[in-house]
Enzyme design. Structure first.
Site, PDB file in Angstrom:
ATOM      1  N   ASP A  15       0.784  -1.249   0.000  1.00  0.00           N
ATOM      2  CA  ASP A  15       0.000   0.000   0.000  1.00  0.00           C
ATOM      3  C   ASP A  15       0.814   1.296   0.000  1.00  0.00           C
ATOM      4  OD1 ASP A  15      -1.882  -1.964   0.263  1.00  0.00           O
ATOM      5  OD2 ASP A  15      -2.905  -1.096   1.983  1.00  0.00           O
ATOM      6  N   HIS A  55     -10.599   0.449  -3.099  1.00  0.00           N
ATOM      7  CA  HIS A  55     -11.966   0.338  -2.573  1.00  0.00           C
ATOM      8  C   HIS A  55     -13.022   0.972  -3.483  1.00  0.00           C
ATOM      9  CE1 HIS A  55     -10.204  -0.993   1.134  1.00  0.00           C
ATOM     10  NE2 HIS A  55      -9.875   0.184   1.603  1.00  0.00           N
ATOM     11  N   LYS A  97      -6.689  -5.195  -3.299  1.00  0.00           N
ATOM     12  CA  LYS A  97      -7.398  -5.798  -2.165  1.00  0.00           C
ATOM     13  C   LYS A  97      -8.441  -4.826  -1.642  1.00  0.00           C
ATOM     14  CE  LYS A  97      -3.846  -4.160   1.015  1.00  0.00           C
ATOM     15  NZ  LYS A  97      -4.673  -3.180   1.713  1.00  0.00           N
ATOM     16  N   CYS A 136      -2.221  -2.944   7.580  1.00  0.00           N
ATOM     17  CA  CYS A 136      -2.124  -3.829   6.416  1.00  0.00           C
ATOM     18  C   CYS A 136      -0.833  -4.634   6.367  1.00  0.00           C
ATOM     19  CB  CYS A 136      -2.328  -3.021   5.142  1.00  0.00           C
ATOM     20  SG  CYS A 136      -4.043  -2.488   4.999  1.00  0.00           S
TER      21      CYS A 136
HETATM   22  C1  VGL Z   1      -4.867   0.501   5.705  1.00  0.00           C
HETATM   23  C2  VGL Z   1      -6.464   1.449   7.058  1.00  0.00           C
HETATM   24  C3  VGL Z   1      -7.427   1.279   6.090  1.00  0.00           C
HETATM   25  C4  VGL Z   1      -3.429   0.118   5.501  1.00  0.00           C
HETATM   26  C5  VGL Z   1      -5.823   0.320   4.726  1.00  0.00           C
HETATM   27  O1  VGL Z   1      -2.978   0.053   4.330  1.00  0.00           O
HETATM   28  O2  VGL Z   1      -2.732  -0.126   6.504  1.00  0.00           O
HETATM   29  N1  VGL Z   1      -5.195   1.072   6.875  1.00  0.00           N
HETATM   30  N2  VGL Z   1      -7.077   0.711   4.930  1.00  0.00           N
HETATM   31 ZN    ZN Z   2      -8.509   0.692   3.259  1.00  0.00          ZN
END
Ligand code: VGL
Ligand code: ZN
Length: 196
Positions: A15, A55, A97, A136
């Site tokens: 991410d 998302h 994801k 994540c």
């Molecule tokens: C994440 C909160 C919501 C992350 C993703 O990548 O850690 N944190 N969505």
């Molecule tokens: Zn998220």
């Protein structure tokens, strides 16, 4: 500690998207610290994966829909795009994801092809880094371990949201308690550098 990377190892970069970096919707305060270690590490791995939080507009993790987070990483928007400081040429496979409304999307292994792709390429051990250590990265590392991969988290190539100030420390303790190694990028040597 010294870890030698070999051909059965993969790097999973979690991410590295605008919304998780300073200026983004759900920014990790010191998120930029990951770029230098990731740059050094990525060329040492035969396989590099990058996950994306990806998302729909009405995702269940968003505050307006009952979730804990501000709207972030809406598929196709700039906030969901990889930061340019992640060298895309080093990334072999992108894993999206949290694509459907109800999956929280923390783990790169939930409702994705990641486990089967790793197995298809003969990967036995994964090194997980990126954003965020306490969400994540942690969830992805736990699921990698549960899926049977030897799992290592690279602390300084990751950074935490720290909703509570000690969330990063707690996450690293939970990982170690589960049998997942936590290392620093300088512990990883390049003896088996397999591509340039
Ligand atoms: C994440 C909160 C919501 C992350 C993703 O990548 O850690 N944190 N969505
Ligand atoms: Zn998220």
């Amino acid at each position: 500690m010294s870890v030698t990377v070999g051909p059965d190892d993969a790097l999973i970069v979690v991410d590295v998207q605008h919304d998780f970096l300073p200026g983004g919707a759900l920014a990790v305060a010191n998120g930029e610290r990951i770029f230098e270690p990731i740059d050094t590490l990525a060329p040492r791995f035969r396989r590099v994966y990058a996950t994306r939080d990806w998302h729909p507009l009405d995702h269940s993790s968003y505050k307006p829909f009952g979730g804990p987070w501000p709207v972030h990483c809406v598929a196709g928007t700039r906030g969901a795009a990889f930061d340019a400081r992640l060298d895309r040429k080093k990334v072999d496979t992108v894993i999206d994801k949290g694509v459907d409304r109800e999956t929280d999307g923390y783990s790169g292994f939930v409702a994705t092809s990641l486990a089967s792709d790793l197995r298809m390429h003969g990967i036995k051990r994964v090194f997980v880094c990126g954003l965020a250590t306490d969400y994540c990265v942690k969830a992805t590392a736990f699921d990698a371990h549960a899926a049977g991969f030897t799992t290592v988290v690279i602390e300084d190539a990751s950074a935490a949201v720290n909703v509570q100030p000690d969330d990063e420390t707690k996450a690293l303790e939970e990982l170690r308690a589960a049998g997942i190694d936590v290392v620093q990028s300088e512990d990883i040597t390049g003896n088996a550098r397999v591509r340039g």
